[in-house]
Design an enzyme around this catalytic site. Structure first.
Site, short mmCIF file in Angstrom:
data_model
loop_
_atom_site.label_atom_id
_atom_site.label_comp_id
_atom_site.label_asym_id
_atom_site.label_seq_id
_atom_site.Cartn_x
_atom_site.Cartn_y
_atom_site.Cartn_z
N THR A 47 0.82 -1.21 0.00
CA THR A 47 0.00 0.00 0.00
C THR A 47 0.85 1.26 0.00
OG1 THR A 47 -1.56 -1.29 1.31
CG2 THR A 47 -2.01 1.05 1.12
N TYR A 135 4.96 -12.52 4.04
CA TYR A 135 3.81 -11.93 3.34
C TYR A 135 3.54 -12.74 2.09
CZ TYR A 135 1.03 -8.21 1.03
OH TYR A 135 0.05 -7.48 0.40
N LYS A 163 1.47 -12.74 7.06
CA LYS A 163 0.32 -12.01 6.51
C LYS A 163 -0.15 -12.83 5.32
CE LYS A 163 -0.90 -7.72 4.09
NZ LYS A 163 -0.39 -6.44 3.52
N VAL A 205 -3.65 -7.17 8.78
CA VAL A 205 -2.83 -6.09 8.26
C VAL A 205 -3.73 -5.37 7.27
CG1 VAL A 205 -0.70 -5.42 7.11
CG2 VAL A 205 -0.75 -7.48 8.54
#
Length: 295
Positions: A47, A135, A163, A205
């Site tokens: 992001t 992730y 994540k 998250v």
């Protein structure tokens, strides 16, 4: 073991009109996120548009966030890439700055084997004392960390969480059952935060926490307090905004939404582009409906 809390926010990177990092805007954003319940700020994650940031910019932003936070929440630096040596170097530099943890995305584009993925993460983990969150996001990285590979990695002392953004509930349940005590699974999708929590996940998250952090925190706390139906009701109210913030490639929608909320963070760097007029109208409608539903 460091506790990064239930609500982690994948923070956008604020830019000025010249699309340079705007530290005054970053300060305002950080204060807003802490105030609305964020327990860990993830800096330069997906992001945060990491593929368009230089390592010098990333290090500068890590440092700024650590100094601005002053221990009021944790700071996790996203230092992963598809080049193991570069990731090791950036991880060491981030540790020297004083971040609390490291986020490592699955290496994208070069499509390594499961053994290659294992060796990549193992090598980076051995270069730092900091706790590491893996992730897994096959929709962006192409590769998918299998449950067996994640379980192998979970045996490494400082790989403490993942994540998960694969949406594979069978895999997530298997991980939760087989991983060592203390290994935490976080949802990488806001829309799956409560479902993953319900099978033993630890938190999320989040992207939507830029806009509805307090509500997400309440949803999780309510569930953990045993008020399942109340928590599910909050989830259903939030679901349209969870999905609307991905009406086009993130973070364009959430940057637009923040602007509407009076927290300007600037635009996005190419190859991303701002939301279109039609997309903006959809987001405006969702925000207006959401605001009315909480009156």
């Amino acid at each position: 073991m460091t506790d990064f809390g239930r609500l982690m926010t994948a923070m956008v990177t604020p830019f000025n009109d010249k699309l340079e990092i705007d530290y005054e805007k970053a300060k305002q954003l950080i204060e807003h996120l802490i105030h609305t319940g964020t327990e860990t700020l993830v800096v330069c994650g997906t992001t945060g548009e990491p593929s368009t940031l230089s390592n010098k910019e990333k290090l500068s932003l890590y440092k700024f966030v650590v100094e601005q936070v002053q221990g009021r929440c944790k700071v996790m630096a996203s230092t992963g890439s598809n080049d193991t040596r570069s990731s090791i170097k950036l991880t060491k530099e981030a540790q020297n700055i004083g971040v609390d943890g490291i986020l490592l995305v699955a290496p994208y584009y070069n499509n390594p084997s499961q053994e290659g993925l294992f060796q990549h993460f193992k090598s980076i983990a051995e270069s730092t004392d900091l706790p590491i969150m893996l992730y897994n996001i096959p929709g962006r990285s192409v590769v998918d960390l299998t449950a067996d590979t994640i379980l192998r990695l979970s045996q490494i002392k400082n790989i403490t969480s993942i994540k998960e953004a694969s949406g594979d509930f069978s895999k997530i349940a298997y991980l939760l059952e087989q991983a060592p005590p203390g290994f935490k699974v976080y949802s990488g999708d806001d829309s799956l935060a409560l479902p993953i929590l319900s099978i033993g996940g630890y938190g999320v998250v989040s992207v939507a926490s830029h806009i509805v952090g307090k509500e997400i925190k309440t949803m999780m706390t309510t569930f953990l307090d045993g008020k399942v139906q109340e928590s599910a009701k909050i989830h259903r109210k939030l679901l349209p905004i969870f999905e609307g913030l991905f009406i086009t490639t993130s973070p364009s929608p959430v940057k637009y939404a923040l602007e509407k909320y009076g927290i300007p963070v600037g635009s996005v760097r190419l190859p991303l582009v701002p939301v279109t007029k039609d997309e903006a109208n959809v987001i405006d409608s969702l925000l207006n409906k959401l605001h009315g539903s909480w009156k």
